[in-house]
Design an enzyme around this catalytic site. Structure first.
Site, mmCIF file in Angstrom:
data_model
loop_
_atom_site.group_PDB
_atom_site.id
_atom_site.type_symbol
_atom_site.label_atom_id
_atom_site.label_comp_id
_atom_site.label_asym_id
_atom_site.label_seq_id
_atom_site.Cartn_x
_atom_site.Cartn_y
_atom_site.Cartn_z
ATOM 1 C CB THR A 1 -1.113 0.071 1.256
ATOM 2 O OG1 THR A 1 -1.712 -1.414 1.115
ATOM 3 C CG2 THR A 1 -1.852 1.255 1.162
ATOM 4 C CG HIS B 1 -0.087 0.105 -4.836
ATOM 5 N ND1 HIS B 1 -0.064 0.061 -6.215
ATOM 6 C CD2 HIS B 1 -0.600 -0.655 -4.437
ATOM 7 C CE1 HIS B 1 -0.041 -1.322 -6.427
ATOM 8 N NE2 HIS B 1 -0.605 -1.399 -5.397
HETATM 9 ZN ZN LIG Z 1 0.154 -2.852 4.751
#
Ligand SMILES: [Zn+2]
Ligand SMILES: [Zn+2]
Length: 346
Positions: free
Chosen positions: A46, A49
């Site tokens: 994440t 990203h």
């Molecule tokens: Zn995470």
């Protein structure tokens, strides 16, 4: 309230794939909040990203990322009970509204207005981090702060395995061998399941094997054939789709037994093609599994503290707070990387 003379720092994401180490004024804990001295913070997909520009509309730049952490309480705000300075903790980084249909139904982890701490609000890549006290989980002495930074991703895996209703003796297939896929495989194994993990990146296949997982490359192995062989033609009890790939979504329906279960864990950028005929033919079940609930964090802490997971082997490297960008680049290259931790203590 504590007074700190040393200058505290944070790793700031400035957009455009740039991180900057800079001074950061600590936020005094308001009522219902605690301030934590962060020890370690893991970087995850994440964060990568975000670094690549995803979810930009949710960030206020410069942004402090980080949501997989361990630390000790430095200060406690008014009205906070049960916690005090020096307590070793990790944070379940969800801040639900408490008032939407999901929250009212007891599913606040998938609140319709969910704030994810570290995306929608500042994260843990800083010396002192202030969060709501309801996010705290206590760490047992048996668990080092270094290893405790892995609790959040282990809690994801505990939630996935719980949603998959995995039982001892079950034949389980995990499609996708990134950090979450590997942890799902390890948690399912710890529950007594027989697990096969399928991963196309050979580095990750080797890493998973080194962790004691039966990993195969579906580019080289006939996966449905292998699972058929392993289950005397019955098929897998539970299949986890953790790859988020079109090939994974196509494969997932070929593997379960009659009335077997598929757990959708990955985030798909595009709606994938799924063979609904197989759902009809074998009366398959599909369930989603997103983040975690309180009990999954507690299960993850118990499992990690019991020593049943190869936690040290999951930690690829530890970098200082000033080297978050290098850590993200290491993950980006996709070689033999599992978890990069950031040491946030100054
Ligand atoms: Zn995470
Ligand atoms: Zn809500």
């Amino acid at each position: 309230m504590e007074t700190t003379t040393a200058v505290l720092h944070a790793a700031f994401f400035e957009g455009n794939q740039t991180m900057r180490l800079g001074p950061c004024a600590p936020v005094e804990p308001a009522a219902g909040q605690v301030q934590i001295r962060v020890s370690y913070c893991g970087l995850c997909g994440t964060d990568l990203h975000l670094f690549h520009g995803a979810m930009a509309h949710r960030l206020r730049l410069p942004h402090v990322m980080g949501h997989e952490m361990s630390g000790t309480i430095a200060a406690v705000g008014a009205g906070v009970e049960g916690w005090r300075e020096g307590d070793r903790v990790t944070v379940r980084p969800l801040d639900p509204c408490g008032n939407c249909p999901a929250c009212r139904a007891g599913h606040s982890h998938i609140c319709h207005n969910l704030k994810f701490i570290g995306i929608d609000t500042p994260g843990a890549l800083q010396g002192l981090w202030t969060v709501p006290a309801h996010t705290l989980h206590r760490l047992p002495d048996a668990l080092s702060l270094r290893q405790a930074a892995l609790i959040e991703p282990i809690a994801v895996a505990c939630h996935d395995v719980r949603m998959g209703e995995v039982e001892a003796g079950h034949a389980v297939v995990v499609i996708g061998g990134g950090p979450i896929g590997v942890l799902v495989a390890l948690v399912a194994q710890a529950r007594g399941a027989r697990v096969v993990l399928a991963e196309v990146n050979q580095f990750r296949v080797e890493l998973a094997r080194g962790l004691g997982i039966d990993a195969v490359n579906p580019m080289e192995t006939d996966l449905p054939g292998l699972i058929g062989e392993r289950t005397a033609g019955t098929g897998a009890d539970v299949v986890f789709e953790v790859s988020g790939s079109a090939a994974g979504a196509e494969m997932m329906t070929k593997l379960p037994r009659t009335r077997g279960r598929i757990v959708a864990v990955a985030i798909f950028a595009e709606p994938p093609k799924v063979d609904l005929f197989r759902f009809f033919w074998r009366e398959l079940k599909l369930t989603g599994a997103r983040v975690y609930e309180e009990q999954d964090f507690e299960a993850a802490i118990r499992l990690a503290a019991a020593g049943g997971l190869p936690l040290e082997k999951l930690i690829t490297t530890v970098v200082p707070l000033g080297k978050v960008e290098e850590g993200l680049r290491l993950m980006e290259r996709g070689g033999e990387v599992m978890k990069v931790l950031v040491s946030c203590a100054e």
